[in-house]
Write an enzyme that holds these catalytic residues in place. Structure first.
Site, mmCIF file in Angstrom:
data_model
loop_
_atom_site.group_PDB
_atom_site.id
_atom_site.type_symbol
_atom_site.label_atom_id
_atom_site.label_comp_id
_atom_site.label_asym_id
_atom_site.label_seq_id
_atom_site.Cartn_x
_atom_site.Cartn_y
_atom_site.Cartn_z
ATOM 1 N N GLU A 70 -8.610 48.241 23.460
ATOM 2 C CA GLU A 70 -9.278 49.487 23.052
ATOM 3 C C GLU A 70 -10.791 49.260 22.950
ATOM 4 O OE1 GLU A 70 -8.443 47.256 21.202
ATOM 5 O OE2 GLU A 70 -8.899 47.511 19.091
ATOM 6 N N ASP A 88 -15.642 49.193 20.073
ATOM 7 C CA ASP A 88 -14.229 48.963 19.740
ATOM 8 C C ASP A 88 -13.747 50.137 18.880
ATOM 9 O OD1 ASP A 88 -12.108 46.394 19.406
ATOM 10 O OD2 ASP A 88 -12.010 47.909 17.829
HETATM 11 N N1 GTP Z 1 -2.196 53.171 23.334
HETATM 12 C C1 GTP Z 1 -2.831 52.056 23.660
HETATM 13 N N2 GTP Z 1 -3.137 51.184 22.691
HETATM 14 C C2 GTP Z 1 -3.784 50.055 23.008
HETATM 15 C C3 GTP Z 1 -4.156 49.786 24.312
HETATM 16 N N3 GTP Z 1 -4.800 48.596 24.312
HETATM 17 C C4 GTP Z 1 -4.819 48.153 23.044
HETATM 18 N N4 GTP Z 1 -4.197 49.042 22.248
HETATM 19 C C5 GTP Z 1 -3.919 48.952 20.837
HETATM 20 O O1 GTP Z 1 -5.083 48.864 20.079
HETATM 21 C C6 GTP Z 1 -4.736 48.272 18.832
HETATM 22 C C7 GTP Z 1 -5.792 47.288 18.440
HETATM 23 O O2 GTP Z 1 -5.445 46.825 17.212
HETATM 24 P P1 GTP Z 1 -6.355 45.839 16.393
HETATM 25 O O3 GTP Z 1 -7.015 44.867 17.316
HETATM 26 O O4 GTP Z 1 -5.517 45.279 15.298
HETATM 27 O O5 GTP Z 1 -7.483 46.707 15.804
HETATM 28 P P2 GTP Z 1 -7.532 48.150 15.223
HETATM 29 O O6 GTP Z 1 -6.202 48.648 14.751
HETATM 30 O O7 GTP Z 1 -8.212 48.998 16.234
HETATM 31 O O8 GTP Z 1 -8.447 47.967 13.976
HETATM 32 P P3 GTP Z 1 -9.971 47.553 13.944
HETATM 33 O O9 GTP Z 1 -10.354 47.127 15.337
HETATM 34 O O10 GTP Z 1 -10.067 46.439 12.971
HETATM 35 O O11 GTP Z 1 -10.707 48.749 13.517
HETATM 36 C C8 GTP Z 1 -3.374 47.624 19.009
HETATM 37 O O12 GTP Z 1 -2.401 48.386 18.335
HETATM 38 C C9 GTP Z 1 -3.134 47.707 20.505
HETATM 39 O O13 GTP Z 1 -1.777 47.876 20.834
HETATM 40 C C10 GTP Z 1 -3.816 50.725 25.329
HETATM 41 O O14 GTP Z 1 -4.091 50.578 26.516
HETATM 42 N N5 GTP Z 1 -3.155 51.847 24.957
#
Ligand code: GTP
Length: 303
Positions: free
Chosen positions: A216, A173
Site C-alpha cells: 500500500e 504509505d
Molecule cells: N487490499 C489490498 N491490501 C493490500 C495490498 N497490498 C498491501 N495491502 C495491505 O496493506 C496492509 C498493510 O498493513 P501494515 O503494513 O500493517 O500497515 P497499516 O495497517 O497500513 O498501518 P500503518 O502503515 O502503520 O499505518 C496489509 O493488511 C496488507 O495486506 C493490496 O494490493 N490490496
C-alpha cells in the site's frame, strides 16, 4: 483478429476510379481516333487499383474495366459502327482485357499480401505494447511498477545531475490499511488503492513520476521540482483524499496517508535517497500518521 486500415497514401476512392473507367470506355466508343489511347488509359486505371482500399476493390476495378470494354466492343460490333474494325480493334480490345485481368490479379495478390503484412504489423505493435505494459506497470493500479520505477529514478537522477535540476522523492504509505481490509474486505481495499492511485495521477504534475512501491505504498518522483513545491503536491493529495469515499459501492471507505519527502542530493545513490525517505516516512507514522515529514530541507520556507 486485429485489422488495420491501409496507409492513407494507398487510398484512392474506388468510386472515382470506376467513374473514370466509364468515361474512358465512353470515349473509346465515341471517338475512333482515341481508341488506342483509351485502351492505354484503361490499363492505367486498373494499375491505379493498387491504390484502392482492399483486394476486393482491386478485383472490382479490373473486372469493371474489362466488362465495360467488352460491352462497348460488342455494341460497336453489333451495330456495325463505322470506324470499328472488328479484327484490329477487337484484337486490341481483347489483348487489353487480357492484360487488365492479369494485371488485376497481380495487384490483387499484392494487395492481399500487403493486408496480411499490415495485420501482422498491427498485431505485433499491440503485443509489444501489451508486453511493455506488463513489464513496466503494476497490474492493479496501472502505475509504474517497482522495477520500472527503479530504472526511472536512476535515469532522472542522471538527467537532474546533467542539467543541474532539483528533484525530490516522496514515499507515501496509506495509514491503517490493514483495518480497511479487515473491515471492508480485500477487494474493497483494492478499490481504495486504485482510487488513491488515480487521484494521485490527477493531483500531481504530468512531469512527476508515480509508481506503486509494493503493498500500500506509492513512490513519487518530483522531477525538476523544488521540495517546497513537492510538499504542496503531497498536501494537495491529502486534501483530495480527505473525507472522500474511495469505494465503488459507496461504503464510506476513507484513507489518509503518511509520507516521507526528501531532496535528492547530487551524486547520491538512489538507494540512499530512498532510505532517507523511508526514515522520514517512519517518523510520520510515529508522530501520529496523516502527515508528511521532510528530510534535509526546512518546510517552514513554504511560501
Ligand atoms: N487490499 C489490498 N491490501 C493490500 C495490498 N497490498 C498491501 N495491502 C495491505 O496493506 C496492509 C498493510 O498493513 P501494515 O503494513 O500493517 O500497515 P497499516 O495497517 O497500513 O498501518 P500503518 O502503515 O502503520 O499505518 C496489509 O493488511 C496488507 O495486506 C493490496 O494490493 N490490496
Amino acid at each position: 483478429m486485429i485489422t488495420s486500415d491501409p496507409p492513407s497514401e494507398r487510398r484512392l476512392p474506388v468510386g472515382a476510379l470506376l467513374g473514370a473507367i466509364v468515361v474512358i470506355v465512353v470515349i473509346y466508343a465515341a471517338v475512333p481516333l482515341a481508341r488506342n489511347a483509351a485502351l492505354q488509359l484503361l490499363c492505367l486505371a486498373v494499375a491505379l487499383g493498387l491504390f484502392t482500399h482492399s483486394p476486393r476493390q482491386v478485383t472490382t476495378v479490373s473486372l469493371s474495366a474489362c466488362g465495360l470494354l467488352a460491352l462497348a466492343m460488342l455494341g460497336l460490333w453489333s451495330t456495325g459502327t463505322q470506324g470499328f474494325d472488328s479484327v484490329r480493334d477487337g484484337t486490341n480490345g481483347l489483348l487489353a482485357c487480357l492484360f487488365m485481368l492479369v494485371l488485376g490479379q497481380a495487384i490483387h495478390h499484392f494487395s492481399v499480401k500487403h493486408e496480411e503484412l499490415s495485420e501482422q504489423q498491427s498485431t505485433m505493435a499491440t503485443t509489444l505494447a501489451r508486453m511493455e505494459q506488463l513489464a513496466t506497470r503494476d497490474p492493479l493500479t496501472g502505475l509504474f511498477n517497482t522495477r520500472h520505477m527503479t530504472e526511472l529514478m536512476n535515469q532522472h537522477a542522471k538527467r537532474s545531475e546533467r542539467a543541474d535540476l532539483p528533484m525530490s522523492l516522496g514515499l507515501i504509505d496509506l495509514d491503517q490499511f490493514q483495518r480497511v481490509n479487515e473491515r471492508f474486505g480485500h477487494a474493497v481495499g483494492d478499490e481504495a488503492l486504485v482510487a488513491v492511485s488515480r487521484i494521485a495521477t490527477e493531483v500531481f504534475r504530468q512531469t512527476d513520476v508515480i509508481g506503486r512501491w509494493g503493498g500500500e505504498e506509492l513512490l513519487v518522483l518530483f522531477t525538476d521540482t523544488e521540495p517546497e513545491q513537492a510538499l504542496l503536491g503531497l498536501e494537495r493529495l491529502r486534501d483530495r483524499l480527505a473525507g472522500q469515499d474511495l469505494s465503488v459501492a459507496r461504503l464510506g471507505v476513507k484513507v489518509t496517508f503518511s509520507a516521507g519527502l526528501v531532496v535528492w542530493q547530487e551524486g547520491e545513490d538512489m538507494d540512499a535517497t530512498l532510505t532517507r525517505a523511508r526514515h522520514a516516512l517512519l517518523r510520520a507514522k510515529h508522530e501520529g500518521r496523516d502527515r508528511t515529514v521532510t528530510g534535509h530541507f526546512n518546510p517552514a520556507t513554504l511560501s
